[in-house]
Scaffold this active site. Structure first.
Site, PDB file in Angstrom:
ATOM      1  N   GLY A  70       0.854  -1.187   0.000  1.00  0.00           N
ATOM      2  CA  GLY A  70       0.000   0.000   0.000  1.00  0.00           C
ATOM      3  C   GLY A  70       0.889   1.236   0.000  1.00  0.00           C
ATOM      4  O   GLY A  70       1.975   1.236   0.580  1.00  0.00           O
ATOM      5  N   SER A 129      12.503  -4.122  -0.491  1.00  0.00           N
ATOM      6  CA  SER A 129      13.587  -3.559  -1.302  1.00  0.00           C
ATOM      7  C   SER A 129      14.063  -2.213  -0.781  1.00  0.00           C
ATOM      8  O   SER A 129      14.994  -1.635  -1.345  1.00  0.00           O
ATOM      9  CB  SER A 129      13.093  -3.383  -2.748  1.00  0.00           C
ATOM     10  OG  SER A 129      12.064  -2.399  -2.793  1.00  0.00           O
ATOM     11  N   ASP A 168       6.509   4.787  -4.553  1.00  0.00           N
ATOM     12  CA  ASP A 168       6.291   5.078  -3.120  1.00  0.00           C
ATOM     13  C   ASP A 168       7.621   5.408  -2.446  1.00  0.00           C
ATOM     14  O   ASP A 168       7.679   6.261  -1.550  1.00  0.00           O
ATOM     15  CB  ASP A 168       5.648   3.885  -2.411  1.00  0.00           C
ATOM     16  CG  ASP A 168       4.395   3.412  -3.125  1.00  0.00           C
ATOM     17  OD1 ASP A 168       3.748   4.240  -3.794  1.00  0.00           O
ATOM     18  OD2 ASP A 168       4.086   2.216  -3.036  1.00  0.00           O
ATOM     19  N   ALA A 226       1.543   2.987   3.504  1.00  0.00           N
ATOM     20  CA  ALA A 226       2.346   2.093   4.353  1.00  0.00           C
ATOM     21  C   ALA A 226       3.782   2.038   3.844  1.00  0.00           C
ATOM     22  O   ALA A 226       4.730   2.062   4.633  1.00  0.00           O
ATOM     23  CB  ALA A 226       1.722   0.696   4.371  1.00  0.00           C
ATOM     24  N   ASN A 227       3.946   1.987   2.526  1.00  0.00           N
ATOM     25  CA  ASN A 227       5.299   1.940   1.960  1.00  0.00           C
ATOM     26  C   ASN A 227       6.069   3.225   2.252  1.00  0.00           C
ATOM     27  O   ASN A 227       7.249   3.194   2.611  1.00  0.00           O
ATOM     28  CB  ASN A 227       5.231   1.703   0.438  1.00  0.00           C
ATOM     29  CG  ASN A 227       4.751   0.303   0.080  1.00  0.00           C
ATOM     30  OD1 ASN A 227       4.672  -0.576   0.942  1.00  0.00           O
ATOM     31  ND2 ASN A 227       4.416   0.094  -1.183  1.00  0.00           N
ATOM     32  N   LEU A 231      10.275  10.241 -15.303  1.00  0.00           N
ATOM     33  CA  LEU A 231      10.555   9.826 -16.681  1.00  0.00           C
ATOM     34  C   LEU A 231      10.532   8.302 -16.763  1.00  0.00           C
ATOM     35  O   LEU A 231      10.714   7.621 -15.744  1.00  0.00           O
ATOM     36  CB  LEU A 231      11.931  10.364 -17.082  1.00  0.00           C
ATOM     37  CG  LEU A 231      11.925  11.888 -17.281  1.00  0.00           C
ATOM     38  CD1 LEU A 231      13.255  12.507 -16.925  1.00  0.00           C
ATOM     39  CD2 LEU A 231      11.544  12.201 -18.726  1.00  0.00           C
ATOM     40  N   GLU A 256      -5.421   6.617  -3.065  1.00  0.00           N
ATOM     41  CA  GLU A 256      -6.056   5.310  -2.871  1.00  0.00           C
ATOM     42  C   GLU A 256      -6.954   5.320  -1.636  1.00  0.00           C
ATOM     43  O   GLU A 256      -7.287   4.265  -1.090  1.00  0.00           O
ATOM     44  CB  GLU A 256      -4.999   4.194  -2.819  1.00  0.00           C
ATOM     45  CG  GLU A 256      -4.418   3.904  -4.207  1.00  0.00           C
ATOM     46  CD  GLU A 256      -3.518   2.680  -4.281  1.00  0.00           C
ATOM     47  OE1 GLU A 256      -3.175   2.115  -3.233  1.00  0.00           O
ATOM     48  OE2 GLU A 256      -3.157   2.305  -5.411  1.00  0.00           O
ATOM     49  N   GLY A 292      14.299   8.459 -13.912  1.00  0.00           N
ATOM     50  CA  GLY A 292      14.722   9.812 -13.556  1.00  0.00           C
ATOM     51  C   GLY A 292      13.509  10.713 -13.386  1.00  0.00           C
ATOM     52  O   GLY A 292      12.362  10.254 -13.417  1.00  0.00           O
TER      53      GLY A 292
END
Ligand code: RIB
Length: 316
Positions: free
Chosen positions: A43, A298, A259, A46-47, A228, A147, A232
């Site tokens: 979400g 990540s 996010d 959250a992220n 982009l 969202e 970028g």
């Protein structure tokens, strides 16, 4: 950290992500075997809140989950890194939002989103969220996505403005954007698809991104960070036109990279980084978010981000 430290407020979606890898999109009536099923908290809000804590600032999550098992599951990651999830409401009788994410070989993804509790807000919920914004320490930053219902976003943004907080909007999904919001936003961060949704044309080049940024500034935003296709971004304000390159990384999965960009940019605004430096910081976080399968999985911590910038920042 002290109670007076500014915080990154993240208002928006809190989702359970079910992610798979697929070689292609299935044809009509076809059942397509897929790989690497990942079940994880996600979400957009959250992220952002998760990343902000990874980068070392206080963050607070505002949003809704359901009163199902997923509701606890999606808060575990943010809570474990120290995000304040106390304002999150478990909505009785609702399911937690569910994102079904299909990742293709090029790292790009398609998402089907069942909004569920994200869209279940009443007047009392909006008032409660406004109170959280009003009570935040001086110098805090509000980050929002679309969202959740626009009425929620508008009320929180007005409360942030009244406190003099900077406001960052990640305009996703773009079709929910309302014209009156533009003038209330300090920084907007559309990706190429969202730019098409907002302005009706695709961003394929730096010239397109500048044109898009100018249009968004004309609609009232303070700064447009128009992303982009290569990861970028163009930074456009009344008196600036600058470009930031992504880090030179191997792209594995772009899910959650936007996010990461918004969360890191919110952190940079909170830290009062110079604007171009802030966008470089955000683009670097976003690049690193593409190097690992999943979203929160990540996200770099501060040291990882600074080391990666030192080694791989490219000049556009
Ligand atoms: O931006 C990616 C996030 O938004 C994912 O975590 C997924 O929940 C999607 O809706």
């Amino acid at each position: 950290m002290s109670a007076d430290d500014p915080i990154l407020l993240a208002l928006g979606s809190i989702n359970l992500d079910l992610q798979v890898r697929a070689d292609r999109w299935p044809g009509p009536g076809e059942t397509l075997p897929v790989r690497d099923l990942l079940r994880t908290g996600g979400g957009k809000a959250a992220n952002r809140a998760f990343l902000a804590r990874r980068l070392g600032v206080k963050s607070c999550l505002l949003g809704h989950v359901g009163d199902d098992d997923f509701g606890e599951e999606v808060l575990r990651g943010p809570r474990d890194v120290g995000v304040d999830v106390s304002p999150v409401v478990k909505v009785a009788g609702q399911m937690t939002a569910l994102s079904m994410i299909v990742l293709r070989a090029d790292g790009d993804k398609t998402i089907l989103l069942a909004a569920n509790a994200n869209d279940a807000w009443g007047e009392a919920d909006i008032e409660a969220a406004v109170k959280v914004v009003e009570a935040a320490p001086a110098g805090s930053v509000l980050t929002v996505d679309l969202e959740v219902p626009v009425a929620v976003v508008r009320a929180a943004v007005q409360a942030a403005q009244a406190r003099g907080f900077k406001v960052l909007l990640d305009p996703s999904p773009a079709e929910r954007m309302q014209d009156d919001l533009y003038a209330m936003i300090d920084v907007i961060t559309p990706n190429p698809e969202e730019t098409r949704g907002l302005l009706g044309f695709a961003v394929e080049s730096e010239a397109d991104a500048v044109r898009a940024g100018e249009e968004l500034v004309a609609r009232g935003v303070g700064v447009a960070c128009v992303k982009l296709p290569d990861g970028g971004a163009a930074l456009v304000s009344a008196d600036r036109r600058e470009f930031v390159a992504p880090l030179d990384v191997e792209v594995v999965d772009k899910t959650g990279a936007g996010d990461a960009f918004a969360g890191a940019l919110g952190v940079a605004l909170l830290e009062r980084q110079e604007l171009l430096q802030a966008v470089k910081f955000a683009a670097a976080a976003s690049s690193l978010a593409c190097t690992v399968y999943g979203s929160q999985q990540s996200y770099p911590d501060r040291g990882q981000l600074e080391r990666a910038r030192g080694g791989r920042e490219r000049v556009r």
